[in-house]
Design an enzyme around this catalytic site. Structure first.
Site, short mmCIF file in Angstrom:
data_model
loop_
_atom_site.label_atom_id
_atom_site.label_comp_id
_atom_site.label_asym_id
_atom_site.label_seq_id
_atom_site.Cartn_x
_atom_site.Cartn_y
_atom_site.Cartn_z
N VAL A 113 -112.14 56.59 -70.37
CA VAL A 113 -112.67 57.85 -69.83
C VAL A 113 -111.77 58.43 -68.74
O VAL A 113 -110.94 57.74 -68.17
CB VAL A 113 -114.10 57.66 -69.30
N GLU A 114 -111.98 59.72 -68.47
CA GLU A 114 -111.23 60.48 -67.46
C GLU A 114 -109.71 60.38 -67.69
O GLU A 114 -108.94 60.23 -66.74
CB GLU A 114 -111.61 60.05 -66.04
N GLY A 115 -109.31 60.46 -68.93
CA GLY A 115 -107.89 60.37 -69.28
C GLY A 115 -107.53 58.96 -69.68
O GLY A 115 -107.51 58.06 -68.85
N SER A 165 -119.80 62.89 -59.70
CA SER A 165 -118.39 63.06 -60.03
C SER A 165 -118.24 64.42 -60.70
O SER A 165 -118.90 65.38 -60.33
CB SER A 165 -117.95 61.91 -60.95
N ARG A 185 -110.82 61.11 -59.92
CA ARG A 185 -110.20 59.90 -60.46
C ARG A 185 -109.98 58.84 -59.39
O ARG A 185 -109.86 57.67 -59.70
CB ARG A 185 -108.84 60.25 -61.11
#
Length: 786
Positions: A488-490, A201, A366
């Site tokens: 995670v990731e926002g 990723s 995402r």
């Protein structure tokens, strides 16, 4: 009657966006004939038509004055450089339809479906299965790590190089293959999935591949693919989480003694997956040039660099403990760490482009990693909860027969189908070269939120067996890990409240970004084109929304299955476009700050996408047994859209007065309880269950807890009719009610069942008892456990 006809004509003109000059002429002629409009008004009508139709006149007398008013009153939202980079990252896709009051089902259907290559399928069937067979989730938790031979296998088989092209020594797999691999791994262990997911990723491999120099690609990619180099990506800091632009890590350009340019780094990072074992650190920092060695500018912006873990000043010796989930997650520290200027990803050309690189990578990532984890986990949970509820009995009945349990299991099944549908559609787009940033935000949010509901509901159904830790507990570790994927990731709150609609409104709306750019560049002609096109869209969507409301869109022609849901989706699209423009007109640029309003618009947009994906999935993979699931999902999603509409109207001033009308003619309501029963009844058919849970891992080890559950379910289905004989004998008082083994013995002795049936019943009962039992430990053993 004449006035009613006038309104119908007006609606038709607005519905089909007839140019204003033709509309005024048609309305003028009709009014002259039926309303005795004086000829004196015709010059006014003609002048008005010319003014709005003649572009040069319109710009001079209308547009220029409008621009002055907008600039004077700051009515157009400002876009910061970081927002600009985010808007430029990725591409618009299907979400644009919902900002244009339409749904193009032909485009949806024509999106090419990605099939796994034979090489990808072989890898999934062989290497992935072998990796899953090597270890267990319980073992990983007790060891707090993967065994050395497991690490070795992961590296040798290039699990870290799935996204790296073959020319650089990687596997070169598609996004779809990447997703299927993560999906299967997570059904064995979340730690396995996370460990392999992260290097594939956002991180050094992807950043070097997309933005690195040729020298960097040649130097690093082969070693990253083979596992010789283990990557991590250092972004998050104590004071910079979701707001990654506020990072404090600093790089200073200086001239070394040999005259070469170098960068001195000082940083503190946290939550860095694989950080403790990483050999190559991708680092985000803000670069400064105080001596102006590269030019006049001092603050050069966010930059990404490659840092060897052995460099003096690097400290990656510590570990975090993320809710007890033993994947490698660590803080990173750096004091006066020196790297070469060529260690910047992209070389000198890459300086200051870190934020753009980040948002471009996230705009794709995402939609792959976390949705795959959520889908694999949901499939696994569906299998567990459906299988367990069929063999677990209370009050003489399988617990799946109780309506409260049915409600939970039906939801788990429907969500799993929906997540699979959305995953497939999104990854088809990515594999076809699209970069759907807005849709990927939707995927990240809904995949993780729906998985949270799936696990919570599954835990409820399993009851006590779900809360006692041990090898037999198949869901507890997923329950522990849930908040991690949410964060995670926002973080999901930020994703829902700011990104889905907030970013989508400017990026995916056909005219807003054009208007903002035109104002910024003082381009009157471009603003005129965009603004009046926007006005035309607003008018058209208003008439469409009203028409669909009054007719419930029954007259709209659609093709294929589920035509009623397609009609309603077109209605939603028109209503969404109209409401969006209405909110802009009432709230203006402050809409950007009305986060809860934005979140509700985001709900409408995202559920529209989930409905679209579900309908497409059935079209591409038709199975009449899945129709009930499609009904459940569409009714659920339209109901969520209805709730969001009501809340939007309730929170925008004057619009409150329309709430009774919105409630009176709702777009959707939830399905009836009967549908829950139909879905759960079908789940008792193993083939139906398997159609929803393809690609989960089932061990060949008969002692494995999940494998035992499968065998217990199948055996108990096989002996169902035989056990009914025993029950009937008890009811007829031919045998006495007692423990199951004793009743089985009595039935055999009385020749109610045959020897073969007797053997199968005993085997099925013993295996069932084994499966529903929970773990217990000696006190000394318990104190040593992790």
């Amino acid at each position: 009657m004449e006035f009613l006809i006038f309104l119908i004509i007006l609606s038709i003109l607005g519905f089909y966006s007839i140019p204003i000059i033709y509309s005024l002429v048609i309305l003028g002629v009709y009014s002259f004939i039926f309303f005795n409009i004086s000829l004196i008004l015709w010059p006014f009508i003609i002048a008005l038509s010319v003014l709005f139709s003649a572009k040069s006149l319109r710009i001079k007398y209308i547009t220029s004055k409008l621009v002055d008013f907008i600039n004077k009153n700051n009515l157009m939202p400002k876009i910061s450089p970081t927002e600009e980079a985010a808007l430029q990252a990725g591409t618009n896709w299907i979400e644009s339809n919902f900002f244009e009051a339409k749904v193009n089902f032909d485009d949806i259907s024509s999106e090419k479906v990605t099939k796994l290559t034979q090489e990808e399928q072989d890898f999934l069937d062989k290497e992935v299965n072998e990796l899953c067979e090597m270890t267990t989730d319980w073992e990983i938790f007790q060891d707090r790590d993967l065994r050395k031979d497991v690490w070795k296998y992961i590296k040798e088989k290039k699990f870290f190089g799935m996204i790296i092209p073959k020319e650089y020594g990687g596997l070169g797999f598609s996004a779809t293959a990447h997703s299927h691999i993560i999906e299967k791994l997570v059904s064995r262990s979340q730690v396995l999935a996370i460990t392999i997911m992260v290097p594939n990723s956002l991180g050094p491999a992807e950043l070097i591949l997309k933005h690195g120099t040729q020298e960097q690609k040649d130097k690093y990619l082969k070693d990253l693919a083979s596992g010789k180099q283990v990557p991590c990506f250092g972004l998050t800091e104590p004071n910079a989480g979701s707001d990654a632009t506020s990072i404090n890590s600093k790089g200073i350009i200086f001239k070394a003694e040999d005259g070469s340019l170098k960068i001195r780094l000082n940083f503190e990072k946290r939550y860095i997956t694989l950080g403790n074992i990483a050999t190559l650190i991708g680092l985000a920092f803000r670069l400064h040039d105080p001596e102006h060695l590269l030019g006049e500018k001092e603050d050069l912006g966010i930059t990404f660099g490659l840092v060897n873990h052995k460099l003096k000043g690097v400290d990656n010796s510590k570990r975090h403990d993320p809710l007890g989930i033993p994947f490698v997650n660590s803080p990173l520290f750096g004091k006066d760490v020196e790297i070469e200027i060529n260690d910047v990803i992209g070389g000198i050309e890459g300086i200051g482009n870190g934020w753009q690189m980040l948002v471009e990578s996230l705009s794709i990532g995402r939609g792959i990693s976390l949705p795959s984890v959520s889908l694999g986990g949901s499939k696994f949970a569906l299998n567990v909860v459906s299988s367990y509820s069929n063999i677990r009995e209370q009050f003489g009945l399988s617990i799946s027969n109780f309506e409260g349990v049915e409600e939970k299991i039906a939801k788990v099944a429907a969500y799993t189908y929906m997540l699979n549908a959305a995953r497939n559609y999104t990854l088809d787009a990515i594999d076809n070269g699209r970069k759907p940033g807005v849709i990927n935000s939707i995927m990240k949010y809904h995949a993780t939120e729906k998985f949270r509901e799936v696990i919570n509901d599954s835990m409820d159904v399993l009851g006590g067996s779900a809360i006692i830790r041990g090898e037999k507990n198949l869901l507890a570790h997923a329950y522990f890990a849930l908040p991690i994927s949410i964060t995670v990731e926002g973080a999901n709150i930020l994703t829902r409240n700011l990104m889905q609609f907030g970013q989508g409104l400017i990026k995916s709306h056909p005219y807003i970004y054009k208007q903002i750019s035109a104002l910024k560049n003082n381009d009157l002609e471009e603003f005129d084109n965009a603004f009046f096109s926007h006005v035309g869209l607003a008018i058209s969507s208003m008439f469409k929304s009203i028409t669909y409301y009054l007719t419930r869109a029954f007259f709209v022609k659609t093709k294929g299955d589920f035509t009623r849901y397609k009609q309603k989706l077109i209605w939603v699209s028109a209503d969404f476009t109209f409401l969006t423009n209405m909110a802009l007109a009432i709230i203006g640029p402050a809409l950007k700050k009305r986060e809860n309003i934005s979140a509700r618009f985001g709900d409408i947009l995202s559920y529209s996408y989930l409905i679209t994906s579900t309908l497409r999935e059935f079209e591409k993979n038709p199975n009449k047994e899945h129709k009930d699931l499609v009904d459940y999902i569409c009714n659920y999603a339209f109901n969520q859209i209805q709730i969001a509409r009501e809340e939007i109207f309730n929170n925008i001033g004057i619009l409150k007065i329309f709430i009774p009308f919105i409630k009176l003619n709702a777009i959707g309501i939830k399905s009836s309880d009967k549908l829950n029963n139909k879905i759960v009844t079908k789940l008792k058919d193993t083939k139906f269950l398997e159609s929803l849970t393809k690609n989960i891992f089932i061990s060949n080890n008969n002692k494995d807890s999940f494998t035992k559950l499968q065998k217990a379910r199948d055996l108990n289905i096989d002996v169902k009719d035989t056990f009914l004989k025993v029950k009937q004998a008890v009811k007829d008082k031919r045998i006495q009610k007692d423990s199951v083994p004793i009743m089985i013995n009595q039935a055999f002795e009385l020749e109610i069942i045959t020897k073969t049936e007797f053997t199968k019943l005993n085997k099925a009962f013993k295996l069932k008892q084994d499966v529903i039992s929970v773990d217990s430990y000696k006190v000394s053993t318990y104190k040593e456990m992790r």
